[in-house]
Structure formats: structure tokens, C-alpha cells
Design a protein around this motif. Sequence first.
Motif, mmCIF file in Angstrom:
data_model
loop_
_atom_site.group_PDB
_atom_site.id
_atom_site.type_symbol
_atom_site.label_atom_id
_atom_site.label_comp_id
_atom_site.label_asym_id
_atom_site.label_seq_id
_atom_site.Cartn_x
_atom_site.Cartn_y
_atom_site.Cartn_z
ATOM 1 N N GLN A 19 23.515 -9.391 -15.790
ATOM 2 C CA GLN A 19 22.307 -8.598 -15.631
ATOM 3 C C GLN A 19 21.979 -8.361 -14.155
ATOM 4 O OE1 GLN A 19 22.780 -7.439 -18.562
ATOM 5 N NE2 GLN A 19 20.596 -7.053 -18.773
ATOM 6 N N MET A 66 15.542 -3.066 -15.235
ATOM 7 C CA MET A 66 16.344 -4.158 -14.664
ATOM 8 C C MET A 66 15.496 -5.035 -13.744
ATOM 9 S SD MET A 66 18.994 -3.749 -16.383
ATOM 10 C CE MET A 66 19.699 -5.253 -15.743
ATOM 11 N N GLN A 69 13.664 -7.421 -15.800
ATOM 12 C CA GLN A 69 14.551 -8.516 -16.200
ATOM 13 C C GLN A 69 14.758 -9.500 -15.052
ATOM 14 O OE1 GLN A 69 18.062 -7.640 -18.646
ATOM 15 N NE2 GLN A 69 17.209 -5.585 -18.949
#
Length: 99
Positions: A19, A66, A69
Amino acid sequence: MTSKETMYKAINTYGVENQLIKTVEELSELSQALCKSLIRLNYTKEKISLESVDNIFEEIADVEIMLEQCKMMFQCDKEVSAWKHKKIERLERRLESGN
């Protein structure tokens, strides 16, 4: 499933390292889309097309997902908010002083 639950599931499914790599990729794609728009504006004097603007919107969305995250992975939502507040205050001071 909420968006937050979906993002946690992505982190758990793909892993933190993947990620983080994905975050860098998405940042790069946004940078590329913005640079293409600047080139069109500055060098070719073309108007920015709806397609290129829509691509920028899409890349901004990808980056925001993102970054959310990242805040989850680093558990740093409060710290990021504090830094944003400081940076915005600094910007405000600069704008008021004319710099």
C-alpha cells in the motif's frame, strides 16, 4: 461496508508495504497529470480538455484514498491534522505579510 472498512481491508489484504508502494505510484500519476496540463497551458497554449481535467480529478481521488490509508497505517490522523493546522496558519501569516 464503509469506506474506512474497505480501506482497512485493503491494507490487511495487500499489506502495508504494497500500500505504501501504491501510494507512491498514485502520487506519481497525479504529478504526471498535473505536469501534462501545465505543458498544454504553457507551451502549446491549448485549453485544458475535459478529459485531462477529469483525469486530474480521478488522480486526486486516488491520492486522497491512499493518503487516508497512510494515516491508518501510521495511526497519525491527529498528528497530520495538527501539522495541517500549523501549515495553514503559516500560509495565512505569509499572505497577510505579502510574502
